[in-house]
Design an enzyme around this catalytic site. Sequence first.
Site, PDB file in Angstrom:
ATOM      1  CD  GLU A  22      41.512 -16.493-136.889  1.00  0.00           C
ATOM      2  OE1 GLU A  22      41.905 -16.314-136.284  1.00  0.00           O
ATOM      3  OE2 GLU A  22      41.420 -17.135-137.553  1.00  0.00           O
ATOM      4  CG  ASN A 106      46.760 -17.058-140.349  1.00  0.00           C
ATOM      5  OD1 ASN A 106      45.940 -16.595-140.365  1.00  0.00           O
ATOM      6  ND2 ASN A 106      47.841 -18.011-139.889  1.00  0.00           N
ATOM      7  CG  ASN A 156      46.737 -20.738-137.139  1.00  0.00           C
ATOM      8  OD1 ASN A 156      45.943 -20.355-137.039  1.00  0.00           O
ATOM      9  ND2 ASN A 156      46.165 -22.228-138.096  1.00  0.00           N
ATOM     10  CG  ASP A 203      42.969 -21.233-135.840  1.00  0.00           C
ATOM     11  OD1 ASP A 203      43.327 -19.672-135.916  1.00  0.00           O
ATOM     12  OD2 ASP A 203      42.350 -21.646-136.826  1.00  0.00           O
TER      13      ASP A 203
END
Length: 297
Positions: A22, A106, A156, A203
Amino acid sequence: MPSQKSASKQARIVTSGLAFGESPRWHEGRLWVCNWGTGEIVVIDTQGNSKVVLTVPATLPYSIDWLPDGRLLVVSGREGLVLRQEADGTLATHADLRPLSKSPWNEIVVDGRGNIYVNGGGPAPAPGEHFGPGTIVLITPDGTIRQVAENIAFANGMAVTPDNKTLIVAESHANRLTAFDIAADGGLSNRRVWADLGNGFPDGIAIDAEGAVWYADVPNRHCVRVREGGKILQTVSADRGCFACMLGGANGDTLFIVAAEWRGFEHMISDARTGQVLSVEAPVSGAGWPSYISGRR
């Protein structure tokens, strides 16, 4: 609504054996990836050689970017902290987000003026839900912290345009990219739909030099280049979920994709190592923030 898809392109495998990659970033000639589930931050060179450069006190979510002076920032999501790596390699608390929310944080992006945007947080999720409505907070260079947006449908990836005037955020659960105007003080206003993605679930995202946005899509197993308004320009397919993407390489025109097999939130931390980094040639180079040009502000 998005237009018909263009012909899909296939990507090559750069490296494999990750858990969940990620928050990819191109920095100092290498790709940096957060290897979720392990606490590792990994760097990968153009030949696919990888090395763990830092282990952080977080498993997931965590994300990275850099201050204008070159120090690394790490969002330790469940711990509610933004950490800063000092010159001696130690980690210090740069900002404490716990007073704003107890929900996980996040993604992070640092714009060209040194303003830090972090998303996630927000109200606690409803029973049976994994996430509540998300927020975006601003951390200014003087250390002031304030919320600048709310009611983000699963916040996101984020990116800032090269002129530092627009922030784009992926709202995964609303199937859209949303834009905000950035004020002189870093505040956000004029919220609007930048692109309605139909059945797309964005995303991680990246902006290119033509103003288009690449977004990664886990359930649809691809990355898509889309123009403001929703026109699809290019699609890169994969055999597993695409979690995030970044433009980098020597000229900024290589699209790097972090992908992994998706088995549900309850299986995100496991011994499975299905994570890969993929790459494909992009039509134009990266632009804006996160930046592929190290130290550019």
